[in-house]
Design an enzyme around this catalytic site. Structure first.
Site, mmCIF file in Angstrom:
data_model
loop_
_atom_site.group_PDB
_atom_site.id
_atom_site.type_symbol
_atom_site.label_atom_id
_atom_site.label_comp_id
_atom_site.label_asym_id
_atom_site.label_seq_id
_atom_site.Cartn_x
_atom_site.Cartn_y
_atom_site.Cartn_z
ATOM 1 N N GLU A 131 0.828 -1.210 0.000
ATOM 2 C CA GLU A 131 0.000 0.000 0.000
ATOM 3 C C GLU A 131 0.861 1.257 0.000
ATOM 4 O OE1 GLU A 131 -3.098 2.431 2.834
ATOM 5 O OE2 GLU A 131 -3.030 0.241 3.081
ATOM 6 N N SER A 227 0.264 -9.437 7.464
ATOM 7 C CA SER A 227 -0.927 -8.590 7.555
ATOM 8 C C SER A 227 -0.697 -7.509 8.597
ATOM 9 C CB SER A 227 -2.151 -9.429 7.932
ATOM 10 O OG SER A 227 -3.232 -8.602 8.321
ATOM 11 N N SER A 228 -0.512 -6.280 8.140
ATOM 12 C CA SER A 228 -0.214 -5.181 9.060
ATOM 13 C C SER A 228 -1.288 -5.017 10.115
ATOM 14 C CB SER A 228 -0.048 -3.880 8.265
ATOM 15 O OG SER A 228 0.220 -2.797 9.113
ATOM 16 N N SER A 272 -8.475 -9.393 6.862
ATOM 17 C CA SER A 272 -8.370 -10.246 5.678
ATOM 18 C C SER A 272 -8.570 -11.722 6.017
ATOM 19 C CB SER A 272 -7.014 -10.046 5.003
ATOM 20 O OG SER A 272 -5.960 -10.198 5.930
#
Length: 325
Positions: A131, A227-228, A272
């Site tokens: 991102e 996954s941040s 997610s």
């Protein structure tokens, strides 16, 4: 912290957000409409189970558009891409399907607007995250990455009167605001983005964990290590008073020793993560005496996003998302 009876606290909201649901559905629809293989640049979302499941259906995940055969279908991930990537895809005559989350697209539009107005843009985010790379690519001459408050002293701008901050959408709200406060001490005229960049789902999941964590001996966060927003949930749980917290992809990754002396386990999942993985953890704990399940509900999510335009039927339809119960 907890009573004697073993119990599970289940955070709500948790799991899939509207942007993730849209992106995963986009790959599934592309496979249905065009047949396998359908190429996906980067992981469509940061979840191991989702990626493996789509790969089994015929999705091929690549790092760059240059790896996609000319003329083939390629889906851009929910994290977004830079203009350079779009140009490369066009040059290779790829049939692109843009599954960028609309909330990420909003940040891209903000970056372009402030660049046109000749602002220095301070992007709060993590180096190397897709991102951040996509947003930075919209205005590379104007954007500087600021990863934390510790980086603030090294930031330089052309005009302290024309500075704005933007952020990666999946960060910890508290950590981001710590960085922004440090930036504002250096640049008092620092402008805020027109609207909150941190995703509603990221914020909602952090609030739910903050509410639940003080009651928990242990908080299990279902999510992948890249996954941040999932990683942030572990940090938020510990900061809010959980006795311990761990990130897992599957119930089988739980270490039995984590449950020693534990009577209350909190469970949540990143934005997610499909609900089937959470239920696997609930079942695992039930088999070990944690039969009582209480949902900690702090917000109702009703936002939906339409499929990418390339996949919409002629008259269009909205993608109906069922909030996780």
């Amino acid at each position: 912290m907890s009573g004697s009876a073993k119990q599970v606290l289940l955070a709500k909201p948790r799991g899939y957000c509207a942007g993730v649901d849209r992106a995963v559905e986009a790959v599934e629809q592309a496979l249905d409409q065009y047949g396998a293989p359908v190429y996906v640049r980067k992981e469509i979302v940061h979840n191991k189970h989702v990626v493996e499941t789509l790969r089994e259906r015929g999705a091929i995940f690549v790092d760059e558009a240059s790896e996609v055969p000319e003329g083939a279908h390629v889906v851009f991930s929910a994290h977004g891409v830079s203009p350079a990537v779009r140009d490369e895809a066009t040059g290779r005559n790829l049939q692109t399907i843009d599954a960028t989350c609309p909330l990420v697209t909003k940040v891209h539009q903000e970056a372009k607007r402030f660049a046109r107005e000749d602002y220095d843009i301070l992007l709060v985010g993590h180096a190397g995250h897709e991102e951040v790379e996509g947003t930075s690519g919209e205005a590379p001459e104007h954007i500087q990455l600021v990863e934390s408050a510790a980086d603030v002293d090294s930031v330089t701008v052309r005009d302290p009167e024309r500075v704005v901050w933007l952020s990666q959408t999946t960060l910890s709200v508290d950590e981001t605001m710590d960085t922004v406060r440090a930036l504002r001490e250096r640049f008092p005229k620092l402008q805020n983005p027109p609207s909150d960049d941190i995703c509603y789902a990221t914020q909602n999941r952090q609030v739910a964990v903050k509410t639940m964590a003080p009651r928990c001996d242990l908080v299990l966060v279902v999510g992948s290590r890249n996954s941040s927003n999932s990683v942030r949930l572990v940090e938020v749980a510990l900061g809010a008073g959980a006795g311990a917290s761990y990130l897992i992809d599957y119930a089988r990754e739980i270490d039995e020793s984590w449950l020693d002396g534990v009577t209350t386990v909190g469970i949540t999942s990143g934005a997610s993560v499909p609900e089937i993985l959470v239920q696997g953890v609930v079942e695992y704990l039930a088999e070990r005496g944690f039969g009582s399940v209480e949902e900690v509900d702090t917000a109702e999510e009703t936002l939906t996003f339409s499929l990418p335009r390339e996949l919409r039927p002629p008259r269009g339809r909205s993608l109906g998302l069922t909030p996780v119960n």
